[in-house]
Design a protein around this motif. Structure first.
Motif, PDB file in Angstrom:
ATOM      1  N   CYS A  34       0.650  -1.520   0.838  1.00  0.00           N
ATOM      2  CA  CYS A  34      -0.441   0.300  -0.098  1.00  0.00           C
ATOM      3  C   CYS A  34       0.749   1.804   0.087  1.00  0.00           C
ATOM      4  O   CYS A  34       0.244   2.528  -0.480  1.00  0.00           O
ATOM      5  CB  CYS A  34      -0.875  -0.237   0.857  1.00  0.00           C
ATOM      6  SG  CYS A  34      -0.587   0.050   2.714  1.00  0.00           S
ATOM      7  N   CYS A  38       0.645   1.253   7.872  1.00  0.00           N
ATOM      8  CA  CYS A  38       0.183   0.121   9.197  1.00  0.00           C
ATOM      9  C   CYS A  38       0.149  -0.632  10.105  1.00  0.00           C
ATOM     10  O   CYS A  38       1.381  -0.881  10.469  1.00  0.00           O
ATOM     11  CB  CYS A  38       0.296  -1.004   7.807  1.00  0.00           C
ATOM     12  SG  CYS A  38      -1.037  -1.561   5.950  1.00  0.00           S
ATOM     13  N   GLN A 196      -7.366  -3.526   3.371  1.00  0.00           N
ATOM     14  CA  GLN A 196      -7.392  -2.868   2.626  1.00  0.00           C
ATOM     15  C   GLN A 196      -7.767  -1.842   1.098  1.00  0.00           C
ATOM     16  O   GLN A 196      -7.249  -1.086   0.689  1.00  0.00           O
ATOM     17  CB  GLN A 196      -5.356  -2.704   2.162  1.00  0.00           C
ATOM     18  CG  GLN A 196      -5.032  -2.976   3.526  1.00  0.00           C
ATOM     19  CD  GLN A 196      -3.734  -3.182   2.463  1.00  0.00           C
ATOM     20  OE1 GLN A 196      -3.215  -4.207   2.645  1.00  0.00           O
ATOM     21  NE2 GLN A 196      -2.465  -1.914   3.560  1.00  0.00           N
ATOM     22  N   GLU A 215      -4.841   0.841  -5.988  1.00  0.00           N
ATOM     23  CA  GLU A 215      -4.635   1.364  -4.852  1.00  0.00           C
ATOM     24  C   GLU A 215      -4.700   0.157  -3.646  1.00  0.00           C
ATOM     25  O   GLU A 215      -5.985   0.239  -3.806  1.00  0.00           O
ATOM     26  CB  GLU A 215      -5.054   2.798  -4.234  1.00  0.00           C
ATOM     27  CG  GLU A 215      -4.230   3.427  -3.424  1.00  0.00           C
ATOM     28  CD  GLU A 215      -5.077   5.002  -3.260  1.00  0.00           C
ATOM     29  OE1 GLU A 215      -4.502   5.356  -2.666  1.00  0.00           O
ATOM     30  OE2 GLU A 215      -6.478   5.320  -4.411  1.00  0.00           O
ATOM     31  N   LEU A 216      -4.574   0.349  -2.425  1.00  0.00           N
ATOM     32  CA  LEU A 216      -4.667  -0.353  -1.511  1.00  0.00           C
ATOM     33  C   LEU A 216      -4.583   0.945   0.024  1.00  0.00           C
ATOM     34  O   LEU A 216      -3.479   1.212  -0.047  1.00  0.00           O
ATOM     35  CB  LEU A 216      -4.060  -1.226  -0.369  1.00  0.00           C
ATOM     36  CG  LEU A 216      -4.240  -2.537  -1.320  1.00  0.00           C
ATOM     37  CD1 LEU A 216      -2.696  -4.034  -1.047  1.00  0.00           C
ATOM     38  CD2 LEU A 216      -5.540  -2.770  -1.847  1.00  0.00           C
ATOM     39  N   SER A 217      -5.126   0.702   1.305  1.00  0.00           N
ATOM     40  CA  SER A 217      -5.436   2.113   1.872  1.00  0.00           C
ATOM     41  C   SER A 217      -4.831   1.465   2.914  1.00  0.00           C
ATOM     42  O   SER A 217      -4.659   0.180   2.961  1.00  0.00           O
ATOM     43  CB  SER A 217      -6.541   2.474   2.328  1.00  0.00           C
ATOM     44  OG  SER A 217      -7.867   1.351   2.661  1.00  0.00           O
TER      45      SER A 217
END
Ligand code: UD1
Length: 412
Positions: A34, A38, A196, A215-217
């Motif tokens: 990401c 995290c 995510q 995209e990942l969060s």
């Protein structure tokens, strides 16, 4: 490092399992995907997880306590010194490829339990569009844009499935992984990624469908309990004829072990995530065959063999996952066990007494098995090579001695 174990009274009290090492390693690697912060909770403090953190920091990640920030990732060359200590570091291949379009990782090499090739990882990564070259002992993986593909794994390899899930999460279009490994630790990785914003379907089964995203969060995630650590402690209660509680266990992850223990006469009562283990009745033998999940876990084979060594009757152990995972047998023989081996099959004849001896741990689970056997062996068992055990068990001696085991580390 050495551990001393003396014959112990039946264990009693409570032992708590921690977070799963085999979940923590891929999830730590996946936090790179990401490029954000995290928080990963319940990472066990082990040599393997500390090594993984060190390698990730060398590549530019910022890690403090349980916060992993990969926004500062800048290197794609994993250091040889770190990789050779930790095969799981090959799980960095896909995240580095996704983020930096390149990953250079020294070949992890063999280890005592088998040659452990990475061909399935590489075949899968090629299928999603990576170009791979190997020279001077380093695997050099490059890509422009990864593309979804249909991949059939010749064997449901845990590590290959994990690398491919991570690569496919950012590939263009859909990837289907057939004959994927279905271990709970893989489901944990998928849950982390889906939280995510990834799109992974079929979690827990052998066919995974992954639609790539852009995209990942960053998220907060808690690692699942370690089913092998818990299983090892259940075995410790059983071999001493003890009665007590193993905390932080998911019964749905322990089915193969529970089935065998029931067959042998060990009573287990589930109370939520606590297991009340009652091994006060005599234990009879059973046979096991290790298989990919949901079969009997290869990581429990060695500790379970220690239990079979003193169970009444004859049991057969077939190891189908790794080609050389019987290194503990020669050591158990020193302690008086009666085990005959032919290739990947062993016949364990239960004996009425084991005797403590000087023995050597050659690998992680084999080392734990010797400690378990030592709890039931007359006199003292001195285990050298105990550093293998600490790669996978957090506060191993402290947890066991908390339940009454006579076990401690020795100064070399
Ligand atoms: C993981 C676990 C390990 C466990 C094993 C099997 C981690 C960090 N480690 O290891 O504790 O014992 O799963 O449950 O999660 N193979 C190939 N080619 C490949 C990959 C694997 O032939 O490219 C073979 C291996 O040599 C082995 C078998 O497949 O014989 C299983 O290996 P794999 O499932 O990949 O195990 P790991 O991911 O290395």
């Amino acid at each position: 490092m050495k551990i001393s174990v003396k014959k112990s009274a039946p264990l009693s009290g409570v032992i708590e399992a921690g977070g799963a090492k085999n979940s923590a390693l891929p999830i730590m690697a996946a936090s790179i995907l990401c490029g954000k912060k995290c928080q990963i909770n319940s990472i066990p403090k082990l040599a393997d997880t500390e090594n993984m953190k060190e390698i990730m920091c060398e590549l530019g990640c910022r890690i403090s306590d349980n916060t992993f920030d990969s926004g500062t990732l800048c290197g794609y060359t994993a250091p040889y010194e770190g990789v050779k200590k930790l095969r799981g570091s090959f799980l960095l291949a896909a995240p580095l490829l996704v983020r930096l379009k390149r990953a250079q990782i020294p070949l992890p090499g063999g280890c005592p339990i088998g040659t452990r090739p990475i061909d399935l990882h590489l075949k899968g990564l090629r299928a999603v569009g990576a170009e791979i070259d190997t020279y001077h002992g380093v695997v050099d993986i490059k890509c422009r844009q990864l593309k979804g593909a249909r991949i059939y794994l010749d064997f449901p390899s845990v590590g290959a499935t994990e690398n491919l899930i991570m690569a496919a999460s950012f590939a263009d279009g859909e990837t289907v992984i057939e004959n994927a490994a279905a271990e709970p630790e893989i489901a944990d990785l998928c849950d982390f990624l889906n939280k995510q914003g990834a799109n992974i379907r079929g979690i827990g089964g052998n066919t995974l469908k992954i639609e790539g995203v852009r995209e990942l969060s960053g998220v907060t995630h808690k690692i699942i309990p370690d089913r092998i650590e818990a299983g090892t402690y259940i075995t410790a209660f059983a071999i001493t004829g003890g009665k007590g509680i193993v905390k932080n266990v998911r019964s749905e992850h322990q089915k193969p072990l529970l089935a065998k223990l029931a067959e042998m006469g060990v009573k287990i009562t589930e109370q939520g995530e606590d297991f009340l283990v009652d091994a006060t009745s005599p234990i009879s033998s059973a046979s096991i065959k290790t298989l990919p999940y949901p079969g009997f876990p290869t990581d429990m084979q060695a500790p379970f063999m220690s239990l079979l060594s003193v169970a009444k009757g004859t049991g057969m152990v077939v190891e189908t996952v790794f080609e050389n995972r019987f290194l503990h047998i020669a050591e158990l023989l020193r302690m008086g066990a009666d085990i005959r081996t032919d290739g990947r099959t062993s016949v364990v004849e239960g004996v009425t007494r084991l005797t403590g001896a000087k023995v050597e741990a050659h690998d992680l689970r084999g080392g734990a098995a010797l400690a378990i056997a030592g709890l039931a062996a007359e006199g003292e068992t001195e285990i050298s090579g105990a550093e293998h055990i600490f790669r996978g068990y957090e506060r191993f001696c402290e947890k066991l001695s908390g339940a009454g085991a006579d076990i401690c580390t020795l100064n070399d």
